[in-house]
Design an enzyme around this catalytic site. Structure first.
Site, PDB file in Angstrom:
ATOM      1  N   LYS A   1     -12.273  -1.417   5.967  1.00 37.81           N
ATOM      2  CA  LYS A   1     -11.434  -2.392   6.665  1.00 37.81           C
ATOM      3  C   LYS A   1     -11.923  -2.566   8.103  1.00 37.81           C
ATOM      4  CE  LYS A   1      -9.067  -2.700   2.976  1.00 37.81           C
ATOM      5  NZ  LYS A   1      -7.902  -1.988   2.499  1.00 37.81           N
TER       6      LYS A   1
ATOM      7  N   TRP B   1       0.814  -1.215   0.000  1.00 37.89           N
ATOM      8  CA  TRP B   1       0.000   0.000   0.000  1.00 37.89           C
ATOM      9  C   TRP B   1       0.843   1.259   0.000  1.00 37.89           C
ATOM     10  CZ3 TRP B   1      -4.332  -0.793  -2.058  1.00 37.89           C
ATOM     11  CH2 TRP B   1      -5.074  -1.942  -1.798  1.00 37.89           C
TER      12      TRP B   1
ATOM     13  N   ASP C   1      -1.696   6.800   6.346  1.00 39.33           N
ATOM     14  CA  ASP C   1      -2.777   5.929   5.876  1.00 39.33           C
ATOM     15  C   ASP C   1      -3.077   4.951   7.012  1.00 39.33           C
ATOM     16  OD1 ASP C   1      -4.334   3.913   4.819  1.00 39.33           O
ATOM     17  OD2 ASP C   1      -2.973   3.406   3.169  1.00 39.33           O
TER      18      ASP C   1
HETATM   19  C1  LIG Z   1      -7.380  -1.393   1.360  1.00 40.87           C
HETATM   20  C2  LIG Z   1      -6.336  -0.393   1.556  1.00 40.87           C
HETATM   21  C3  LIG Z   1      -6.189   0.705   0.676  1.00 40.87           C
HETATM   22  C4  LIG Z   1      -7.021   0.870  -0.589  1.00 40.87           C
HETATM   23  O1  LIG Z   1      -8.354   1.034  -0.358  1.00 40.87           O
HETATM   24  P1  LIG Z   1      -9.451   1.064  -1.538  1.00 40.87           P
HETATM   25  O2  LIG Z   1     -10.634   1.598  -0.849  1.00 40.87           O
HETATM   26  O3  LIG Z   1      -9.608  -0.332  -2.037  1.00 40.87           O
HETATM   27  O4  LIG Z   1      -8.951   1.977  -2.605  1.00 40.87           O
HETATM   28  C5  LIG Z   1      -5.209   1.622   0.959  1.00 40.87           C
HETATM   29  N1  LIG Z   1      -4.416   1.501   2.035  1.00 40.87           N
HETATM   30  C6  LIG Z   1      -4.521   0.459   2.897  1.00 40.87           C
HETATM   31  C7  LIG Z   1      -3.603   0.361   4.063  1.00 40.87           C
HETATM   32  C8  LIG Z   1      -5.482  -0.513   2.684  1.00 40.87           C
HETATM   33  O5  LIG Z   1      -5.584  -1.554   3.534  1.00 40.87           O
END
Ligand SMILES: *Cc1c(COP(=O)(O)O)cnc(C)c1O
Length: 362
Positions: free
Chosen positions: A197, A103, A173
């Site tokens: 998530k 990511w 993030d």
């Molecule tokens: C799932 C995830 C993303 C991407 O998310 P989307 O909504 O699928 O674009 C980005 N960063 C992390 C850490 C993630 O787990």
């Protein structure tokens, strides 16, 4: 489990608290006497405004968000944030990124479209199985920000100590760890998290951004929707937002407040993760993939001695009533995502299953 539900170890979209789903089901056909479902409601209505305002207020209470930070609900999930961060925050056109897995690599690739990216630390040398030392990073004076992925969902690492950014803005993030433990928001310039998530349904990111980082002087190419200031100036109602996700997330915020807040979540998450890690540490068949001190409490990748056996365990786990234990295609093996909503009983049942598998196959 009730309703014939399964222990779902998916990395996302993932389990939501059962009592939240029950509440949503009860309000589905007629939300509190409004005569309609939240999905059918005008985003400009008083009823929805209250849903939105309460969601923001509850999140502020939950995280202790200081008044000089804005809370934004933005569509497009996590991937859109990979672009919005550099579009909005690269003023000098230079940003520092810590590379810790899939990511952060995606974030780096996107940021490179908008300016110069300096990778100031990386764990690529060991397959992203640890968090690199970030206590003395080489950060140029003109850097606009330092970016981390605080919990790498695929690789299963997490930061227990934030980088020393030498006074530069920290951007994080938090998608796969959002609301899993207390967070001192004042240490960050911007936190963002895709909500599918650890919070609610897919299709939205929560962005928490310090007010002084909002800009009027963005380059002309930046679409109106992609400016954080657009969302901040309009209470995230510039256009039709993801009303459904805001509503569901608001329910989860209330659920977390009712259940002891982030301190209590952290305690529960530590207990849950310890059950699984303690098992992996003593197992002679299953091995955890991450350096001990950097292990995520949310995503637990592990392997057997061979790819064939990995696949066999995944198949057997399905037959035993578990779901989504296959590791991400980029790393293989197995992965158990054990977010806030995964009950302790789910982790205990998984460990019982793995123990039995090991006893029968070694
Ligand atoms: C799932 C995830 C993303 C991407 O998310 P989307 O909504 O699928 O674009 C980005 N960063 C992390 C850490 C993630 O787990």
């Amino acid at each position: 489990m009730k309703y014939g539900r399964t222990y779902n170890f998916s990395a996302g979209p993932a389990m939501m608290p059962e009592e939240v789903l029950e509440e949503i089901a009860a309000e589905m056909m007629n939300y509190r006497g409004s005569g309609m479902c939240v999905m059918e409601m005008s985003h400009r209505s008083k009823v929805f405004q209250q849903i939105r305002d309460e969601a923001e207020a509850d999140l502020r209470t939950l995280m202790g968000i200081p008044d000089n930070y804005k809370v934004l609900f933005v569509q497009g999930g996590g991937t859109v944030q990979f672009a919005m961060v550099p579009m909005n925050l690269m003023k000098n056109g230079v940003a520092c990124y810590v590379e810790t897995g899939n990511w952060s690599k995606k974030a780096i690739k996107e940021a490179q479209k908008y300016g110069e990216v300096k990778i100031v630390a990386s764990s690529a040398d060991k397959n992203f199985s640890y968090i690199p030392d970030c206590s003395d990073l080489d950060i140029p004076d003109n850097a606009d920000y330092v970016y981390i992925c605080e919990n790498e969902t695929i690789n299963g690492t997490t930061y227990f100590k934030l980088p020393d950014t030498k006074g530069k803005v920290l951007v994080s993030d938090q998608s796969s760890m959002f609301l899993s433990r207390p967070c001192d928001v004042s240490k960050y310039g911007l936190i963002w998290a895709g909500v599918q998530k650890n919070v609610g349904p897919a299709g939205m990111a929560v962005v928490i951004v310090r007010e002084d980082l909002l800009r009027d002087d963005l380059p002309k190419f930046v679409p109106t929707y992609m400016s954080y200031k657009t969302h901040a100036d309009n209470d995230s109602l510039y256009n039709t937002p993801n009303c459904w996700a805001i509503y569901c997330c608001g329910k989860v915020f209330k659920y977390l407040l009712k259940n002891g807040g982030l301190e209590a979540m952290n305690k529960r998450n530590e207990e849950k993760a310890a059950i699984l890690y303690d098992f992996l540490d003593q197992s002679k068949f299953f091995t955890g993939a991450v350096r001990k001190e950097d292990r995520s409490l949310m995503n637990v990748p592990f392997v057997t001695p061979s790819k064939e056996q990995d696949a066999d365990v995944v198949a057997a786990s399905k037959a035993a009533g578990f779901d989504n234990l296959k590791g991400h295609k980029s790393v293989g093996g197995l992965r158990a995502s054990i977010y806030n909503a995964m009950p302790k009983e789910g982790v205990e049942a998984l460990v019982e299953f793995l123990k039995k598998y090991e006893a029968e196959h070694t």
